[in-house]
Design a protein around this motif. Sequence first.
Motif, short mmCIF file in Angstrom:
data_model
loop_
_atom_site.label_atom_id
_atom_site.label_comp_id
_atom_site.label_asym_id
_atom_site.label_seq_id
_atom_site.Cartn_x
_atom_site.Cartn_y
_atom_site.Cartn_z
N VAL A 216 -32.51 2.29 78.60
CA VAL A 216 -32.63 1.15 77.77
C VAL A 216 -31.95 -0.06 78.42
CG1 VAL A 216 -31.79 0.12 75.62
CG2 VAL A 216 -32.38 2.56 75.64
N MET A 217 -30.84 0.09 79.12
CA MET A 217 -30.18 -0.81 80.04
C MET A 217 -31.06 -1.46 80.96
SD MET A 217 -26.20 0.25 80.21
CE MET A 217 -25.78 -1.24 80.77
N VAL A 218 -31.82 -0.53 81.71
CA VAL A 218 -32.97 -0.89 82.56
C VAL A 218 -33.94 -1.73 82.00
CG1 VAL A 218 -34.63 -0.23 84.08
CG2 VAL A 218 -32.35 1.06 84.29
N ALA A 219 -34.44 -1.31 81.00
CA ALA A 219 -35.46 -2.02 80.13
C ALA A 219 -34.94 -3.70 79.94
CB ALA A 219 -35.83 -1.66 78.96
N ARG A 223 -36.27 -7.25 81.08
CA ARG A 223 -36.57 -8.07 80.02
C ARG A 223 -35.97 -9.51 80.53
NH1 ARG A 223 -35.02 -9.31 74.66
NH2 ARG A 223 -36.84 -9.90 73.61
N GLU A 224 -34.68 -9.36 80.84
CA GLU A 224 -34.02 -10.61 81.09
C GLU A 224 -34.78 -11.24 82.10
OE1 GLU A 224 -30.17 -10.07 82.86
OE2 GLU A 224 -29.27 -11.75 82.10
N ALA A 239 -41.52 -7.32 75.08
CA ALA A 239 -40.85 -6.16 74.96
C ALA A 239 -41.03 -5.34 76.22
CB ALA A 239 -41.34 -5.35 73.53
N VAL A 240 -39.83 -4.51 76.66
CA VAL A 240 -40.10 -3.77 77.86
C VAL A 240 -39.78 -2.27 77.43
CG1 VAL A 240 -39.33 -3.29 80.16
CG2 VAL A 240 -39.50 -5.67 79.41
N VAL A 241 -40.81 -1.37 77.92
CA VAL A 241 -40.61 0.04 78.08
C VAL A 241 -40.57 0.72 79.04
CG1 VAL A 241 -41.45 2.10 76.83
CG2 VAL A 241 -41.61 -0.07 75.32
N VAL A 242 -39.49 1.60 79.49
CA VAL A 242 -39.38 2.22 80.69
C VAL A 242 -40.04 3.47 80.43
CG1 VAL A 242 -37.78 3.33 82.40
CG2 VAL A 242 -37.35 1.00 81.50
N GLU A 243 -41.20 3.89 80.88
CA GLU A 243 -41.88 5.18 80.75
C GLU A 243 -41.32 6.11 81.39
OE1 GLU A 243 -44.69 5.57 78.94
OE2 GLU A 243 -44.52 3.72 78.02
N ALA A 262 -42.49 0.81 84.41
CA ALA A 262 -42.04 0.31 83.35
C ALA A 262 -43.22 -0.74 82.83
CB ALA A 262 -41.04 -0.61 83.35
N PHE A 263 -43.57 -0.97 81.57
CA PHE A 263 -44.40 -1.78 81.11
C PHE A 263 -43.74 -3.04 80.41
CE2 PHE A 263 -46.53 2.11 81.00
CZ PHE A 263 -47.85 1.78 81.95
N VAL A 264 -44.31 -4.06 80.65
CA VAL A 264 -43.92 -5.38 79.87
C VAL A 264 -44.82 -5.51 78.80
CG1 VAL A 264 -43.32 -7.79 80.20
CG2 VAL A 264 -42.79 -6.47 81.98
#
Length: 326
Positions: A216-219, A223-224, A239-243, A262-264
Amino acid sequence: MGAMSVRTQSPEPPESSGSPSGAPHRAGFACFVGRPNAGKSTLTNALVGQKVAITANQPQTTRHTVRGIVHRADAQLILVDTPGLHKPRTLLGERLNDVVRTTWAEVDVIGFCLPANEKLGPGDRFIAKELASIKKTPKIAIVTKTDLVDHRALAEQLIAIDQLGKELGFEWAEIVPVSAVADQQVDLLANLLVPLLPEGPALYPEGDLTDEPEQVMVAELIREAALEGVRDELPHSIAVVVEEMLPREDRPADKPLLDIHAFVYIERPSQKGIIIGPKGKRLKEVGIKSRKQIEALLGTPVFLDLHVKVAKDWQRDPRQLRKLGF
């Protein structure tokens, strides 16, 4: 007008390194609230001494409850950073506000962040009204960004904040001016928060600075980086999801490499070009910037694989909200 107590640092700052003999150890939760962009995340980082909550110039960047942990000999202060409370326009907005109210009811102390350089507005009153309905939790008014104003403007803001509490029928436990950027009165704020915590042993191990899952922190860091310099209409739409995060196989132990995929996610195809930039230049910059931050956070070299995907109108779709972690 009644007496108003505003705290400023005395010449002899209270000891924060050692517990006074016989004083009980305290541990508990505090959360900072305030309009979007009131300086909550920057303050969290200043107190913890390490970057844990993301900070960006756009409002509405903190979505997850990121906890920063301040370890002291006499206390452990766990900071819960809630999203900014605002008047909801979408399903996502309503969910964020529910998260905020639930958090407020569960913490030991609430710090209401009000920037020194902006007059109190309807957004501040909206939050203060909500705060007034939470009777038991002590509330500290924290006047942030004091480095941006002169003494007179600061004094006017302090009086206005004191009045706001009186109008709504509650008393601030403290009113504290701070500047996280100039590192003014940050220690004093910690010293004022600690006595409001319940007595008890530390709740987290010494080394922990946050209990957010690393993914979550990486995502959040990605995102930042993706938010920086993007036009105003985009913040809510990213939204960013780290797969997955996997150590690269066949690497010698002294040369590890972490593969992060990761997906943005954005809401409309037209936004794709904004994020990717001409010839992919912008996305590449986002990758380089966030990779450096992630490597600093995890302490290991990283290979970051970023892709942009359109999730149509995800903020209004309960199924997509669940998939994206809300």
